[in-house]
Design a protein around this motif. Sequence first.
Motif, PDB file in Angstrom:
ATOM      1  N   PRO A 172       0.816  -1.224   0.000  1.00  0.00           N
ATOM      2  CA  PRO A 172       0.000   0.000   0.000  1.00  0.00           C
ATOM      3  C   PRO A 172       0.850   1.274   0.000  1.00  0.00           C
ATOM      4  O   PRO A 172       1.846   1.356   0.722  1.00  0.00           O
ATOM      5  CB  PRO A 172      -0.828  -0.097   1.283  1.00  0.00           C
ATOM      6  N   VAL A 173       0.425   2.201  -0.826  1.00  0.00           N
ATOM      7  CA  VAL A 173       1.094   3.507  -0.926  1.00  0.00           C
ATOM      8  C   VAL A 173       0.025   4.588  -0.803  1.00  0.00           C
ATOM      9  O   VAL A 173      -1.022   4.477  -1.430  1.00  0.00           O
ATOM     10  CB  VAL A 173       1.774   3.659  -2.313  1.00  0.00           C
ATOM     11  N   VAL A 174       0.261   5.612   0.003  1.00  0.00           N
ATOM     12  CA  VAL A 174      -0.694   6.729  -0.005  1.00  0.00           C
ATOM     13  C   VAL A 174      -0.165   7.826  -0.926  1.00  0.00           C
ATOM     14  O   VAL A 174       1.039   8.077  -0.979  1.00  0.00           O
ATOM     15  CB  VAL A 174      -0.975   7.319   1.400  1.00  0.00           C
ATOM     16  N   ILE A 175      -1.098   8.412  -1.645  1.00  0.00           N
ATOM     17  CA  ILE A 175      -0.737   9.552  -2.494  1.00  0.00           C
ATOM     18  C   ILE A 175      -1.682  10.686  -2.113  1.00  0.00           C
ATOM     19  O   ILE A 175      -2.901  10.482  -2.072  1.00  0.00           O
ATOM     20  CB  ILE A 175      -0.777   9.192  -3.991  1.00  0.00           C
ATOM     21  N   VAL A 205      -0.001   9.190   5.850  1.00  0.00           N
ATOM     22  CA  VAL A 205      -0.142  10.510   5.211  1.00  0.00           C
ATOM     23  C   VAL A 205       0.598  11.560   6.034  1.00  0.00           C
ATOM     24  O   VAL A 205       1.410  12.336   5.516  1.00  0.00           O
ATOM     25  CB  VAL A 205      -1.635  10.902   5.066  1.00  0.00           C
ATOM     26  N   ARG A 206       0.331  11.571   7.349  1.00  0.00           N
ATOM     27  CA  ARG A 206       0.941  12.584   8.216  1.00  0.00           C
ATOM     28  C   ARG A 206       2.469  12.451   8.230  1.00  0.00           C
ATOM     29  O   ARG A 206       3.191  13.443   8.154  1.00  0.00           O
ATOM     30  CB  ARG A 206       0.401  12.458   9.641  1.00  0.00           C
ATOM     31  N   MET A 240       7.644  16.795 -15.210  1.00  0.00           N
ATOM     32  CA  MET A 240       6.395  16.312 -14.596  1.00  0.00           C
ATOM     33  C   MET A 240       6.400  16.520 -13.076  1.00  0.00           C
ATOM     34  O   MET A 240       7.369  16.168 -12.410  1.00  0.00           O
ATOM     35  CB  MET A 240       6.166  14.831 -14.899  1.00  0.00           C
ATOM     36  N   TYR A 241       5.319  17.079 -12.590  1.00  0.00           N
ATOM     37  CA  TYR A 241       5.084  17.226 -11.147  1.00  0.00           C
ATOM     38  C   TYR A 241       3.883  16.369 -10.779  1.00  0.00           C
ATOM     39  O   TYR A 241       2.986  16.153 -11.596  1.00  0.00           O
ATOM     40  CB  TYR A 241       4.787  18.684 -10.792  1.00  0.00           C
ATOM     41  N   SER A 242       3.862  15.870  -9.540  1.00  0.00           N
ATOM     42  CA  SER A 242       2.749  15.010  -9.126  1.00  0.00           C
ATOM     43  C   SER A 242       2.399  15.296  -7.666  1.00  0.00           C
ATOM     44  O   SER A 242       2.989  16.169  -7.032  1.00  0.00           O
ATOM     45  CB  SER A 242       3.154  13.544  -9.315  1.00  0.00           C
ATOM     46  N   ALA A 243       1.427  14.512  -7.158  1.00  0.00           N
ATOM     47  CA  ALA A 243       1.096  14.618  -5.738  1.00  0.00           C
ATOM     48  C   ALA A 243       2.148  13.850  -4.939  1.00  0.00           C
ATOM     49  O   ALA A 243       2.904  13.050  -5.491  1.00  0.00           O
ATOM     50  CB  ALA A 243      -0.295  14.060  -5.498  1.00  0.00           C
ATOM     51  N   LEU A 244       2.128  14.061  -3.642  1.00  0.00           N
ATOM     52  CA  LEU A 244       3.150  13.480  -2.774  1.00  0.00           C
ATOM     53  C   LEU A 244       2.785  12.020  -2.420  1.00  0.00           C
ATOM     54  O   LEU A 244       1.657  11.763  -1.990  1.00  0.00           O
ATOM     55  CB  LEU A 244       3.166  14.355  -1.536  1.00  0.00           C
ATOM     56  N   ALA A 245       3.732  11.089  -2.615  1.00  0.00           N
ATOM     57  CA  ALA A 245       3.411   9.671  -2.396  1.00  0.00           C
ATOM     58  C   ALA A 245       4.398   9.023  -1.440  1.00  0.00           C
ATOM     59  O   ALA A 245       5.537   9.493  -1.293  1.00  0.00           O
ATOM     60  CB  ALA A 245       3.427   8.923  -3.726  1.00  0.00           C
ATOM     61  N   GLY A 246       3.955   7.959  -0.780  1.00  0.00           N
ATOM     62  CA  GLY A 246       4.873   7.230   0.092  1.00  0.00           C
ATOM     63  C   GLY A 246       4.313   5.884   0.534  1.00  0.00           C
ATOM     64  O   GLY A 246       3.103   5.731   0.688  1.00  0.00           O
ATOM     65  N   PHE A 247       5.200   4.915   0.708  1.00  0.00           N
ATOM     66  CA  PHE A 247       4.800   3.567   1.138  1.00  0.00           C
ATOM     67  C   PHE A 247       4.360   3.561   2.597  1.00  0.00           C
ATOM     68  O   PHE A 247       4.950   4.272   3.426  1.00  0.00           O
ATOM     69  CB  PHE A 247       5.972   2.592   0.991  1.00  0.00           C
ATOM     70  N   CYS A 248       3.350   2.747   2.908  1.00  0.00           N
ATOM     71  CA  CYS A 248       2.935   2.560   4.302  1.00  0.00           C
ATOM     72  C   CYS A 248       3.991   1.721   5.025  1.00  0.00           C
ATOM     73  O   CYS A 248       4.439   0.701   4.485  1.00  0.00           O
ATOM     74  CB  CYS A 248       1.609   1.797   4.384  1.00  0.00           C
ATOM     75  N   ASP A 249       4.347   2.125   6.223  1.00  0.00           N
ATOM     76  CA  ASP A 249       5.215   1.301   7.068  1.00  0.00           C
ATOM     77  C   ASP A 249       4.359   0.278   7.794  1.00  0.00           C
ATOM     78  O   ASP A 249       3.166   0.520   8.039  1.00  0.00           O
ATOM     79  CB  ASP A 249       5.920   2.173   8.113  1.00  0.00           C
TER      80      ASP A 249
END
Length: 347
Positions: free
Chosen positions: A195-198, A237-238, A219-228
């Motif tokens: 799972p990744v939140v964007i 997200v936070r 290209m610019y996008s929204a901020l994304a990151g993998f769930c720990d």
Amino acid sequence: MSLRHGVQQENAFLKNVFQSRRMYLCELKEDDDACKKAQQTGAFYLFHNLAPLLQKSEHQYLAPQHSLLELERLLSKFGQDSQILEDSVLIGCSEEQEAWFALDLGLNSSSSINASLQKAEIETALQGSFIKLTKALFELNVKDASLLSTAQALLRWHDAHQFCSRSGQPTKKNVSGSKRVCPSNNIIYYPQVAPVVITLVSDGTRCLLVRQSSFPKGMYSALAGFCDIGESLEETVRREIAEEVGLEVDRLHYSASQHWPFPNSTLMIACHATVKPGQTELQVNLRELEAAAWFSRDEVATVLRRNNPSNQQQSGAVPFWLPPKLAIAHQLIKEWVEKPTCSPLPA
Ligand SMILES: NC(=O)c1ccc[n+]([C@@H]2O[C@H](COP(=O)([O-])OP(=O)(O)OC[C@H]3O[C@@H](n4cnc5c(N)ncnc54)[C@H](O)[C@@H]3O)[C@@H](O)[C@H]2O)c1
Ligand SMILES: [Mg+2]
């Protein structure tokens, strides 16, 4: 018959079709005999080293299907036995319950004694080309893009999970490919999803767009990151927003989700977040991001309207572009532009 009654009947019919398709897929996933039977009348999508077989038609790629009989003929033409068909995986079915499978002819799996088939020879025989999904995804229709993404993820997972991590013994796939089992200790392995939140962050009037050095130029996008492990989506997200740009989230709400095939298949969970006005100073983490900046609604709306990097190069007027329509980041950004006043839920 009244119009309302007609609509109700149609809805009931569609619900039944959907339900019976789900039930059929569920049966095929678990029942090896039923799945083998479904292969007889099913359709196969072919891959070579995780690149799907495609045919170019005008401005888009088409994904050809092949019957079991056609595949058996192809394998025999190349002097291969049909054992490689055991590596195929179930990826879906039509409303008429024609099952769809994917098979990679280029990976050397443990269940196949065949040497991988030569790519160029198959391409000639099947009048298509094996094209990397990174290149083709945005030129496929939505149905094929989704099917091929699922297929690639499942084929990759099987290729990478051929041995039991406890016993070291080869694992055995069930016919549909919904799991692998270690015969020596019966441990069952199921395909995994990361799972990744964007998140599209807004301060009320502007939105935050970011660039990684690996993104295509401009290209610019929204901020994304993998769930720990151990985190809720809200916590991810936070944390990601704090880690990557040093902002504190005030409110957030869920928008939608998407399976994303790159680089290794993730479940993208898309959210909108707001920060408090006046708390918008960015501390960009340059180990994670190349750049991050606030953009006004007008700037983003203009880029969305003409979202094609080559258009922008010609005019020279717009300094950046956004992810293509198929990407959930595009949907998030479009939602923000179109619904500026949607009320957020408390986080
Ligand atoms: N569909 C879209 O619209 C869209 C838009 C932007 C990003 N994405 C995807 O989001 C994903 C995550 O974004 P990110 O790169 O900013 O994440 P990120 O900020 O979490 O940074 C990536 C780093 O996280 C670590 N990591 C932790 N768990 C991982 C795992 N399961 N797999 C791989 N790395 C892991 C690695 O060190 C990796 O280098 C990327 O795969 C990207 O393709 C999709
Ligand atoms: Mg990130």
